[in-house]
Write a protein that holds these residues in place. Structure first.
Motif, PDB file in Angstrom:
ATOM      1  N   LEU A 226      33.218  33.540  27.434  1.00  0.00           N
ATOM      2  CA  LEU A 226      34.014  34.107  26.350  1.00  0.00           C
ATOM      3  C   LEU A 226      35.437  33.558  26.288  1.00  0.00           C
ATOM      4  N   GLY A 227      35.810  32.692  27.204  1.00  0.00           N
ATOM      5  CA  GLY A 227      37.133  32.082  27.099  1.00  0.00           C
ATOM      6  C   GLY A 227      37.933  32.059  28.381  1.00  0.00           C
ATOM      7  N   LEU A 228      37.698  32.970  29.297  1.00  0.00           N
ATOM      8  CA  LEU A 228      38.417  32.970  30.561  1.00  0.00           C
ATOM      9  C   LEU A 228      37.529  32.358  31.630  1.00  0.00           C
ATOM     10  N   ASP A 229      38.109  31.460  32.418  1.00  0.00           N
ATOM     11  CA  ASP A 229      37.318  30.909  33.519  1.00  0.00           C
ATOM     12  C   ASP A 229      37.471  31.815  34.743  1.00  0.00           C
ATOM     13  N   ILE A 230      36.842  31.465  35.830  1.00  0.00           N
ATOM     14  CA  ILE A 230      36.799  32.339  37.007  1.00  0.00           C
ATOM     15  C   ILE A 230      38.192  32.634  37.568  1.00  0.00           C
ATOM     16  N   PRO A 231      39.065  31.624  37.797  1.00  0.00           N
ATOM     17  CA  PRO A 231      40.403  31.958  38.316  1.00  0.00           C
ATOM     18  C   PRO A 231      41.200  32.869  37.373  1.00  0.00           C
ATOM     19  N   GLU A 232      41.102  32.627  36.072  1.00  0.00           N
ATOM     20  CA  GLU A 232      41.819  33.481  35.126  1.00  0.00           C
ATOM     21  C   GLU A 232      41.277  34.902  35.145  1.00  0.00           C
ATOM     22  N   MET A 233      39.979  35.047  35.299  1.00  0.00           N
ATOM     23  CA  MET A 233      39.373  36.369  35.365  1.00  0.00           C
ATOM     24  C   MET A 233      39.841  37.105  36.624  1.00  0.00           C
ATOM     25  N   HIS A 234      39.975  36.384  37.725  1.00  0.00           N
ATOM     26  CA  HIS A 234      40.484  37.004  38.956  1.00  0.00           C
ATOM     27  C   HIS A 234      41.929  37.449  38.774  1.00  0.00           C
ATOM     28  N   ILE A 235      42.738  36.614  38.131  1.00  0.00           N
ATOM     29  CA  ILE A 235      44.135  36.983  37.863  1.00  0.00           C
ATOM     30  C   ILE A 235      44.185  38.229  36.986  1.00  0.00           C
ATOM     31  N   LEU A 236      43.356  38.267  35.963  1.00  0.00           N
ATOM     32  CA  LEU A 236      43.294  39.432  35.083  1.00  0.00           C
ATOM     33  C   LEU A 236      42.898  40.683  35.859  1.00  0.00           C
ATOM     34  N   SER A 237      41.880  40.579  36.703  1.00  0.00           N
ATOM     35  CA  SER A 237      41.406  41.733  37.472  1.00  0.00           C
ATOM     36  C   SER A 237      42.483  42.252  38.418  1.00  0.00           C
ATOM     37  N   VAL A 238      43.136  41.355  39.134  1.00  0.00           N
ATOM     38  CA  VAL A 238      44.199  41.764  40.065  1.00  0.00           C
ATOM     39  C   VAL A 238      45.362  42.381  39.293  1.00  0.00           C
ATOM     40  N   SER A 239      45.712  41.791  38.160  1.00  0.00           N
ATOM     41  CA  SER A 239      46.812  42.327  37.350  1.00  0.00           C
ATOM     42  C   SER A 239      46.501  43.733  36.861  1.00  0.00           C
ATOM     43  N   LEU A 240      45.280  43.950  36.398  1.00  0.00           N
ATOM     44  CA  LEU A 240      44.901  45.289  35.948  1.00  0.00           C
ATOM     45  C   LEU A 240      44.924  46.288  37.095  1.00  0.00           C
ATOM     46  N   LEU A 241      44.491  45.867  38.273  1.00  0.00           N
ATOM     47  CA  LEU A 241      44.529  46.741  39.438  1.00  0.00           C
ATOM     48  C   LEU A 241      45.974  47.105  39.799  1.00  0.00           C
ATOM     49  N   ILE A 242      46.855  46.125  39.787  1.00  0.00           N
ATOM     50  CA  ILE A 242      48.273  46.383  40.089  1.00  0.00           C
ATOM     51  C   ILE A 242      48.859  47.347  39.065  1.00  0.00           C
ATOM     52  N   MET A 243      48.568  47.132  37.783  1.00  0.00           N
ATOM     53  CA  MET A 243      49.083  48.036  36.749  1.00  0.00           C
ATOM     54  C   MET A 243      48.561  49.452  36.947  1.00  0.00           C
ATOM     55  N   PHE A 244      47.300  49.584  37.319  1.00  0.00           N
ATOM     56  CA  PHE A 244      46.731  50.910  37.559  1.00  0.00           C
ATOM     57  C   PHE A 244      47.431  51.593  38.737  1.00  0.00           C
TER      58      PHE A 244
END
Length: 134
Positions: free
Chosen positions: A94-112
């Protein structure tokens, strides 16, 4: 064209605000009838989730080529859920590769974690970080 799309989008979300203002007395009455505690985390989380769903639905309608396509996408979301899409690797198409998806996941966890800390302590993260520098 882009300006017209922005105006159309803002109009749709503005429509949500108008409907929300008009329904406010009704919502207050329901809160009194059901003795809803509006200061709780679950109430605020529910409001955020409702806003998220409404904005997502507006974007589906806004980005679809036709109303029929939009209705098809919305119906498909609820009638053919594919939870394995999140785990079988297809989400990376859908547009994000694996490293970008990991960055997104970690960022969402930090925000939570930050938001949950703020909820528990009532302390803004900026104030918390300033104390760390003393």
């Amino acid at each position: 064209m882009v300006q017209m799309e922005r105006l159309f989008c803002m109009g749709r979300h503005g429509l949500y605000q108008i409907i929300g203002e008009e329904l406010y007395p009704f919502k207050q009455k329901l809160n009194r009838i059901f003795h809803t505690r509006t200061e709780t985390f679950s109430y605020r989380l529910g409001k955020v989730l409702i806003t998220f769903v409404l904005v997502d639905l507006a974007w589906i309608i806004f980005r679809s080529d036709t109303i029929q396509d939009a209705v098809y996408y919305i119906i498909r979301m609820f009638t053919k859920p594919d939870v394995w899409f999140l785990f079988n690797g297809a989400i990376y198409t859908l547009g994000l590769d694996i490293p970008e998806m990991h960055i997104l996941s970690v960022s969402l966890l930090i925000m939570f974690v930050i938001d949950f800390h703020q909820y528990l302590t009532g302390e803004r993260i900026v104030d918390f970080l300033e104390k760390q520098c003393l």
